[in-house]
Design a protein around this motif. Sequence first.
Motif: not given
Length: 263
Positions: A6-13
């Motif tokens: 699985r691929i995750g993305v951390q959308i840093q706020p």
Amino acid sequence: MAFPIRIGVQIQPQHAPEYGLIRDAVRRAEDAGVDIAFNWDHFYPLYGDPEGAHFECWTMLGAWAEQTSRVQIGALVTCNSYRNPELLADMARTVDHISGGRLILGVGAGWFQKDYDEYGYDFGTVGSRLNDFGAALPRIKSRLAKLNPAPTRDIPILIGGSGEKKTLRYIAEHGDIWHGFNDVEAYRHKSAVLAEHCAAVGRDPETIERSSGLQYSGDTDQLLRDAEALAAEGVTLLTVGVTGPDYDLTAVEALCRWRDSRR
């Protein structure tokens, strides 16, 4: 157990002066085919301008729960120090319902002193924060079991960290997903330590999904080599971070194509 890649993305706020930039990044990430969209639980940027724009984690997850329809969502990771464990469980249950059962509850002991100082939390020591974290995990699970209505399912608990004496023991006792930033050699060693903790509590270590962050410096070929090396060791959840204001998804898109090529 065999877990799929699985691929995750951390959308840093961070460094997004308007929330619309984050909303758009989440939309683009879901369209790109990511499996999980994470944010993080801080109050100030971790790099770049230390006083730059920043948004709060859990209110954002509630918005993501409504905005998205397919991806799982969560914090990578929630700081245990910032919320009463029972409150955190209730928040997680609520976001889980809003999302239709797509929340991953990512938690960790906390480490970023500026957050603590500016928001009035006791920073303590590494040891005290880890002890507090260890005490919070069973409280979170106990509250989840008491809530009415109940969560939509057993919410997966992702624990971040690789400390050998405490954190890996907590993962053996309570974690569904272990997340760390480890190269292959370090991962092998930490995985062996986790297996020892699992044996001590009577748990099969193969029931814990393995997750790792990936660094992207602009070299997509190197990114994919790193992903392949970790996957060969049994890591199945691979996440790359992106920052504002642009939220460039080049690395995320490459990882999604790599994942699909392995199926």
